[in-house]
Design a protein around this motif. Structure first.
Motif, PDB file in Angstrom:
ATOM      1  N   ALA A 108       8.605 -13.914  -3.238  1.00 24.21           N
ATOM      2  CA  ALA A 108       7.956 -12.627  -3.494  1.00 24.21           C
ATOM      3  C   ALA A 108       6.539 -12.857  -4.014  1.00 24.21           C
ATOM      4  O   ALA A 108       6.312 -13.681  -4.881  1.00 24.21           O
ATOM      5  N   VAL A 109       5.584 -12.154  -3.428  1.00 23.54           N
ATOM      6  CA  VAL A 109       4.171 -12.327  -3.748  1.00 23.54           C
ATOM      7  C   VAL A 109       3.662 -11.087  -4.469  1.00 23.54           C
ATOM      8  O   VAL A 109       3.734  -9.989  -3.924  1.00 23.54           O
ATOM      9  N   PRO A 110       3.158 -11.236  -5.697  1.00 22.37           N
ATOM     10  CA  PRO A 110       2.589 -10.065  -6.377  1.00 22.37           C
ATOM     11  C   PRO A 110       1.301  -9.595  -5.705  1.00 22.37           C
ATOM     12  O   PRO A 110       0.399 -10.388  -5.464  1.00 22.37           O
ATOM     13  N   VAL A 111       1.250  -8.320  -5.389  1.00 22.35           N
ATOM     14  CA  VAL A 111       0.058  -7.688  -4.833  1.00 22.35           C
ATOM     15  C   VAL A 111      -0.389  -6.658  -5.859  1.00 22.35           C
ATOM     16  O   VAL A 111       0.426  -5.902  -6.389  1.00 22.35           O
ATOM     17  N   ILE A 112      -1.675  -6.620  -6.171  1.00 22.65           N
ATOM     18  CA  ILE A 112      -2.182  -5.725  -7.206  1.00 22.65           C
ATOM     19  C   ILE A 112      -3.172  -4.735  -6.582  1.00 22.65           C
ATOM     20  O   ILE A 112      -4.289  -5.093  -6.259  1.00 22.65           O
ATOM     21  N   PRO A 113      -2.715  -3.483  -6.384  1.00 21.78           N
ATOM     22  CA  PRO A 113      -3.615  -2.445  -5.891  1.00 21.78           C
ATOM     23  C   PRO A 113      -4.152  -1.612  -7.055  1.00 21.78           C
ATOM     24  O   PRO A 113      -3.572  -1.598  -8.132  1.00 21.78           O
ATOM     25  N   VAL A 114      -5.267  -0.936  -6.828  1.00 24.46           N
ATOM     26  CA  VAL A 114      -5.786   0.038  -7.788  1.00 24.46           C
ATOM     27  C   VAL A 114      -6.117   1.317  -7.049  1.00 24.46           C
ATOM     28  O   VAL A 114      -6.389   1.304  -5.851  1.00 24.46           O
ATOM     29  N   SER A 141       0.824  -1.205   0.000  1.00 27.32           N
ATOM     30  CA  SER A 141       0.000   0.000   0.000  1.00 27.32           C
ATOM     31  C   SER A 141       0.862   1.261   0.000  1.00 27.32           C
ATOM     32  O   SER A 141       0.590   2.221  -0.728  1.00 27.32           O
ATOM     33  N   ILE A 142       1.907   1.257   0.805  1.00 24.69           N
ATOM     34  CA  ILE A 142       2.809   2.412   0.860  1.00 24.69           C
ATOM     35  C   ILE A 142       3.498   2.595  -0.488  1.00 24.69           C
ATOM     36  O   ILE A 142       3.595   3.702  -1.013  1.00 24.69           O
ATOM     37  N   SER A 143       3.964   1.491  -1.068  1.00 25.60           N
ATOM     38  CA  SER A 143       4.629   1.544  -2.363  1.00 25.60           C
ATOM     39  C   SER A 143       3.686   2.063  -3.446  1.00 25.60           C
ATOM     40  O   SER A 143       4.065   2.907  -4.270  1.00 25.60           O
ATOM     41  N   ALA A 144       2.460   1.576  -3.465  1.00 23.87           N
ATOM     42  CA  ALA A 144       1.475   2.012  -4.462  1.00 23.87           C
ATOM     43  C   ALA A 144       1.173   3.503  -4.332  1.00 23.87           C
ATOM     44  O   ALA A 144       1.091   4.218  -5.329  1.00 23.87           O
ATOM     45  N   ALA A 145       1.022   3.973  -3.107  1.00 26.95           N
ATOM     46  CA  ALA A 145       0.728   5.390  -2.885  1.00 26.95           C
ATOM     47  C   ALA A 145       1.904   6.274  -3.304  1.00 26.95           C
ATOM     48  O   ALA A 145       1.709   7.333  -3.896  1.00 26.95           O
ATOM     49  N   LYS A 146       3.128   5.822  -3.013  1.00 26.47           N
ATOM     50  CA  LYS A 146       4.304   6.587  -3.434  1.00 26.47           C
ATOM     51  C   LYS A 146       4.357   6.693  -4.953  1.00 26.47           C
ATOM     52  O   LYS A 146       4.665   7.750  -5.496  1.00 26.47           O
ATOM     53  N   HIS A 147       4.063   5.598  -5.634  1.00 33.76           N
ATOM     54  CA  HIS A 147       4.187   5.580  -7.091  1.00 33.76           C
ATOM     55  C   HIS A 147       3.053   6.350  -7.789  1.00 33.76           C
ATOM     56  O   HIS A 147       3.296   7.136  -8.688  1.00 33.76           O
ATOM     57  N   SER A 148       1.838   6.105  -7.354  1.00 35.91           N
ATOM     58  CA  SER A 148       0.689   6.681  -8.062  1.00 35.91           C
ATOM     59  C   SER A 148       0.295   8.067  -7.557  1.00 35.91           C
ATOM     60  O   SER A 148      -0.470   8.767  -8.215  1.00 35.91           O
ATOM     61  N   ARG A 149       0.773   8.410  -6.359  1.00 37.66           N
ATOM     62  CA  ARG A 149       0.375   9.668  -5.702  1.00 37.66           C
ATOM     63  C   ARG A 149      -1.131   9.746  -5.527  1.00 37.66           C
ATOM     64  O   ARG A 149      -1.736  10.801  -5.624  1.00 37.66           O
ATOM     65  N   ARG A 150      -1.741   8.587  -5.329  1.00 41.29           N
ATOM     66  CA  ARG A 150      -3.187   8.496  -5.129  1.00 41.29           C
ATOM     67  C   ARG A 150      -3.449   7.462  -4.043  1.00 41.29           C
ATOM     68  O   ARG A 150      -2.599   6.646  -3.744  1.00 41.29           O
ATOM     69  N   GLU A 151      -4.645   7.514  -3.498  1.00 39.71           N
ATOM     70  CA  GLU A 151      -5.031   6.512  -2.510  1.00 39.71           C
ATOM     71  C   GLU A 151      -5.373   5.214  -3.240  1.00 39.71           C
ATOM     72  O   GLU A 151      -6.140   5.213  -4.198  1.00 39.71           O
ATOM     73  N   CYS A 152      -4.795   4.100  -2.799  1.00 41.07           N
ATOM     74  CA  CYS A 152      -4.972   2.814  -3.475  1.00 41.07           C
ATOM     75  C   CYS A 152      -5.493   1.755  -2.510  1.00 41.07           C
ATOM     76  O   CYS A 152      -5.284   1.853  -1.302  1.00 41.07           O
ATOM     77  N   VAL A 153      -6.150   0.754  -3.056  1.00 37.01           N
ATOM     78  CA  VAL A 153      -6.605  -0.401  -2.279  1.00 37.01           C
ATOM     79  C   VAL A 153      -6.166  -1.672  -3.003  1.00 37.01           C
ATOM     80  O   VAL A 153      -5.998  -1.677  -4.218  1.00 37.01           O
ATOM     81  N   THR A 154      -5.987  -2.742  -2.250  1.00 34.42           N
ATOM     82  CA  THR A 154      -5.581  -4.016  -2.830  1.00 34.42           C
ATOM     83  C   THR A 154      -6.793  -4.718  -3.426  1.00 34.42           C
ATOM     84  O   THR A 154      -7.829  -4.842  -2.781  1.00 34.42           O
ATOM     85  N   VAL A 155      -6.646  -5.188  -4.662  1.00 27.20           N
ATOM     86  CA  VAL A 155      -7.725  -5.948  -5.300  1.00 27.20           C
ATOM     87  C   VAL A 155      -7.349  -7.406  -5.489  1.00 27.20           C
ATOM     88  O   VAL A 155      -8.217  -8.242  -5.712  1.00 27.20           O
ATOM     89  N   SER A 156      -6.056  -7.724  -5.384  1.00 27.44           N
ATOM     90  CA  SER A 156      -5.630  -9.103  -5.615  1.00 27.44           C
ATOM     91  C   SER A 156      -4.293  -9.366  -4.945  1.00 27.44           C
ATOM     92  O   SER A 156      -3.428  -8.495  -4.912  1.00 27.44           O
ATOM     93  N   VAL A 157      -4.153 -10.556  -4.409  1.00 30.32           N
ATOM     94  CA  VAL A 157      -2.878 -11.048  -3.887  1.00 30.32           C
ATOM     95  C   VAL A 157      -2.693 -12.431  -4.476  1.00 30.32           C
ATOM     96  O   VAL A 157      -3.585 -13.271  -4.394  1.00 30.32           O
TER      97      VAL A 157
END
Length: 113
Positions: free
Chosen positions: A102-108, A42-58
């Motif tokens: 390593a486990v792929p996590v997919i946030p949007v 979640s922290i990584s996704a927010a840093k990259h996208s500069r948006r609030e993200c949620v996990t949709v898949s692990v």
């Protein structure tokens, strides 16, 4: 919007495990491990996208080594695919051995759902 490189989304996070994190086998609850992995992603996704993200898949998680009392778990997360949805492998390790591959996590982003 300024270009963001995937390497800039890297997150290193350490977590100490305490007695209330353990099951009756005296090892860390798997759900607790997943929660910590999700937080790093979640922290990584927010840093990259500069948006609030949620996990949709692990992706599948296979625990290779039990985590015992007094151990510290370190998590590394970074974006490997920069378009939404993001793909973020999260790699939890203890100082002596990997815990899971390593486990792929997919946030949007929230405004993309």
């Amino acid at each position: 919007m300024e270009t963001m490189f995937c390497r800039e989304s890297r997150v290193l996070r350490s977590s100490r495990v305490f007695w209330n994190d353990f099951n009756n086998h005296n090892t860390l609850f798997g759900g607790r491990l997943l929660s910590e992995m999700d937080q790093a992603a979640s922290i990584s996704a927010a840093k990259h996208s500069r948006r609030e993200c949620v996990t949709v898949s692990v992706d599948a998680v296979e625990i290779l080594h039990p985590i015992c009392p007094q151990e510290t778990v370190c998590f590394e997360a970074f974006v490997i695919y920069g378009l939404l949805p993001l793909v973020i492998p999260v790699d939890p390790v203890i100082p002596v051995a990997p815990v899971v591959p390593a486990v792929p996590v997919i946030p949007v982003a929230l405004d993309d759902i």
